[in-house]
Design a protein around this motif. Structure first.
Motif, mmCIF file in Angstrom:
data_model
loop_
_atom_site.group_PDB
_atom_site.id
_atom_site.type_symbol
_atom_site.label_atom_id
_atom_site.label_comp_id
_atom_site.label_asym_id
_atom_site.label_seq_id
_atom_site.Cartn_x
_atom_site.Cartn_y
_atom_site.Cartn_z
ATOM 1 N N ALA A 114 0.389 -1.357 0.081
ATOM 2 C CA ALA A 114 -0.014 -0.056 0.432
ATOM 3 C C ALA A 114 0.560 1.040 -0.315
ATOM 4 N N LYS A 115 2.034 0.762 0.327
ATOM 5 C CA LYS A 115 2.922 2.531 0.903
ATOM 6 C C LYS A 115 3.636 3.296 -0.597
ATOM 7 N N GLY A 116 3.974 2.300 -2.322
ATOM 8 C CA GLY A 116 2.948 2.064 -3.533
ATOM 9 C C GLY A 116 4.687 2.427 -3.980
ATOM 10 N N ARG A 117 5.397 1.683 -3.646
ATOM 11 C CA ARG A 117 6.830 1.858 -3.992
ATOM 12 C C ARG A 117 7.367 0.572 -4.664
ATOM 13 N N VAL A 118 5.889 -0.193 -4.392
ATOM 14 C CA VAL A 118 6.206 -2.036 -4.598
ATOM 15 C C VAL A 118 5.448 -1.989 -5.288
ATOM 16 N N ALA A 119 5.708 -3.350 -6.861
ATOM 17 C CA ALA A 119 4.992 -3.311 -7.774
ATOM 18 C C ALA A 119 3.735 -5.113 -7.910
ATOM 19 N N GLN A 120 5.046 -6.229 -7.941
ATOM 20 C CA GLN A 120 3.567 -6.838 -7.150
ATOM 21 C C GLN A 120 3.853 -7.802 -5.232
ATOM 22 N N ILE A 121 3.127 -9.080 -5.780
ATOM 23 C CA ILE A 121 2.702 -9.076 -4.541
ATOM 24 C C ILE A 121 2.541 -10.185 -4.989
ATOM 25 N N VAL A 122 2.897 -11.446 -3.903
ATOM 26 C CA VAL A 122 1.905 -12.572 -4.545
ATOM 27 C C VAL A 122 0.880 -12.666 -3.457
ATOM 28 N N ALA A 123 0.002 -12.908 -3.577
ATOM 29 C CA ALA A 123 -1.209 -13.697 -2.673
ATOM 30 C C ALA A 123 -2.669 -13.353 -2.610
ATOM 31 N N VAL A 124 -3.883 -13.884 -1.979
ATOM 32 C CA VAL A 124 -4.685 -13.980 -2.710
ATOM 33 C C VAL A 124 -5.470 -12.749 -3.102
ATOM 34 N N PRO A 125 -6.608 -13.316 -4.247
ATOM 35 C CA PRO A 125 -6.795 -11.584 -4.744
ATOM 36 C C PRO A 125 -7.263 -11.046 -3.495
ATOM 37 N N GLY A 126 -8.183 -11.346 -2.604
ATOM 38 C CA GLY A 126 -9.088 -10.468 -1.787
ATOM 39 C C GLY A 126 -7.796 -9.592 -0.508
ATOM 40 N N LEU A 127 -6.497 -9.691 -1.455
ATOM 41 C CA LEU A 127 -5.289 -8.916 0.473
ATOM 42 C C LEU A 127 -5.723 -7.536 -0.706
ATOM 43 N N ALA A 128 -6.489 -7.532 -2.209
ATOM 44 C CA ALA A 128 -6.144 -6.298 -2.585
ATOM 45 C C ALA A 128 -7.253 -5.324 -1.769
ATOM 46 N N GLN A 129 -7.735 -5.711 -1.394
ATOM 47 C CA GLN A 129 -9.001 -4.987 -0.763
ATOM 48 C C GLN A 129 -8.534 -4.248 0.359
ATOM 49 N N VAL A 130 -7.332 -4.800 1.408
ATOM 50 C CA VAL A 130 -6.832 -4.406 2.254
ATOM 51 C C VAL A 130 -6.026 -3.058 1.809
ATOM 52 N N VAL A 131 -5.428 -3.853 1.140
ATOM 53 C CA VAL A 131 -4.845 -2.752 0.110
ATOM 54 C C VAL A 131 -4.965 -1.223 0.106
ATOM 55 N N LEU A 132 -6.603 -1.640 -0.852
ATOM 56 C CA LEU A 132 -7.015 -0.659 -1.385
ATOM 57 C C LEU A 132 -7.546 0.518 0.104
ATOM 58 N N GLN A 133 -8.097 -0.620 1.103
ATOM 59 C CA GLN A 133 -8.567 0.573 2.198
ATOM 60 C C GLN A 133 -7.046 1.135 2.821
#
Length: 421
Positions: free
Chosen positions: A259-278
């Motif tokens: 979420a800090k914005g300087r990472v291009a990729q992570i390996v995770a379940v798709p639902g983690l994207a909602q946590v990032v956006l929060q």
């Protein structure tokens, strides 16, 4: 093991249609334990109404359970001899082996083979539900890792085509790992992701010695050539970011790092994207998904498949009704409805099209076809608790000899499994 009449239990719906079950106003109650947040209240309400309309002699009593402490609670329910406990239980797919011991689960092999289409189930859900070629856990839903990526950073790096092979993935990640950005954030002890690379190479975390689950004894196999190739790929990918070598993906939580914005990729379940956006709403519209790439473009890489199976205790007082509930919940109609509602992967590869409209779930479903689970032994939980795999990964990533460390870790895995045999 307990054997039953196929005709009586393979399809309660057929028996009921033939008028062989009571059709009066008195309903028999089937108690179902489901885990918190596995299904929405609206889904459960609709399912209950439909099920009770179709089964006039049955009533559902769905009780929601917490994951914390559930293992012992399930053990107690399976050991009870009162016949008043749960008739159907949702369990984690890798938990089934520990509940099979002492003949405490109903053998559902006949139903699985002749009526429920087990040949098309996702391997990562179906295989942990087996013991000595008998099926006890029936796949319900799955979730697995994908690559969550920054669309804008990919565009800035000139990457127009998403990688489909490992080598393409490494090449793209190297381009992304510049200008103050991390090509990928991959924690050094993310052993579930490592497991996928090992499986993709044809290796295993451990095996039972003779391939049939008895007689050979379980042993660690991180030191095989295939497993070492998987670790070497992990090392190469890890080097293209600043992921800590001495901790896993939860320390610190990788969603916060992303979420800090300087990472291009992570390996995770798709639902983690909602946590990032929060944590960073500015990333809305900038996140995408693709399956973990495989060795070739022919298919995605192997991934650890998490999720849930449904089991029926041998001490149930409503065996016919319990089988009917399992058949309905895991059948195509309600399984695809659950997947759409909760953004899960359905239990069969042929049902993947049901989530094709949701990009994260679609990427997850593509990877789930190559899904696997941890070794199907009740003792594996002790390996995860001690987890010599994590220590092995850290040692390799900090410069120790991979072969030496793999042998050390394999011996430790073998010791743990042997100690508990």
């Amino acid at each position: 093991m307990r054997r039953r009449r196929l005709l009586a239990l393979a399809s309660v719906g057929l028996v009921s249609a033939c008028g062989l079950l009571p059709q009066g106003n008195d309903r028999r109650t089937v108690t179902v334990w489901l885990m918190k947040d596995s299904a929405s209240q609206d889904f459960l309400r609709r399912f209950t109404q439909a099920f009770e309309r179709a089964h006039k002699d049955l009533r559902l009593d769905i009780r929601i359970q917490q994951w914390t402490g559930i293992g012992q609670k399930v053990q107690n329910a399976l050991d009870a001899d009162t016949g008043h406990g749960p008739d159907v239980i949702e369990v984690g797919n890798t938990q089934v082996p520990q509940y099979v011991e002492r003949d405490r689960l109903l053998d559902l092999t006949l139903e699985s083979t002749l009526r429920w289409g087990n040949q098309d189930w996702l391997p990562g859900l179906a295989e942990p539900g087996q013991f000595l070629s008998h099926q006890y856990g029936i796949p319900w839903y799955a979730a697995n890792r994908v690559v969550i990526y920054r669309k804008d950073l990919f565009a800035q790096a000139g990457i127009k085509t998403l990688p489909r092979t490992r080598e393409e993935w490494l090449a793209a990640t190297e381009k992304l790992n510049s200008g103050g950005n991390q090509g990928i954030y991959l924690a050094g002890q993310d052993w579930y992701t490592l497991a996928g690379f090992i499986w993709d190479e044809g290796g295993e975390l451990a095996d039972d010695g003779d391939g049939d689950g008895e007689g050979g004894g379980w042993r660690g196999t991180l030191d095989t050539p295939a497993a070492l190739r998987g670790m070497d790929f992990y090392r190469r990918l890890h080097s293209l970011g600043d992921g800590p070598a001495r901790s896993d993906e939860e320390h610190p939580p990788q969603a916060g790092v992303f979420a800090k914005g300087r990472v291009a990729q992570i390996v995770a379940v798709p639902g983690l994207a909602q946590v990032v956006l929060q944590q960073n709403p500015d990333l809305k519209g900038k996140l995408g998904f693709f399956p973990v790439p495989g060795k070739t473009s022919a298919r995605p890489g192997a991934v650890f498949t998490g999720g849930s199976d449904l089991v029926v205790p041998n001490n149930t007082g409503e065996q016919d009704g319990a089988v009917a509930v399992v058949a309905a919940l895991t059948g195509a109609t309600w399984d695809t409805e659950l997947a759409r509602t909760m953004n899960y992967v359905p239990n069969k590869k042929t049902l993947a099209k049901s989530v094709a409209g949701e990009k994260g779930a679609a990427a997850m479903a593509a990877g789930a076809a190559q899904g696997r689970a941890t070794p199907a032994t009740p003792q594996w939980a002790a390996v995860e608790e001690d987890n010599p795999i994590k220590e092995y990964m850290t040692r390799v990533l900090t410069g120790s000899d991979p072969v030496t460390e793999a042998r050390r870790a394999s011996r430790r895995v073998t010791e743990i499994l042997s100690r508990l045999d």
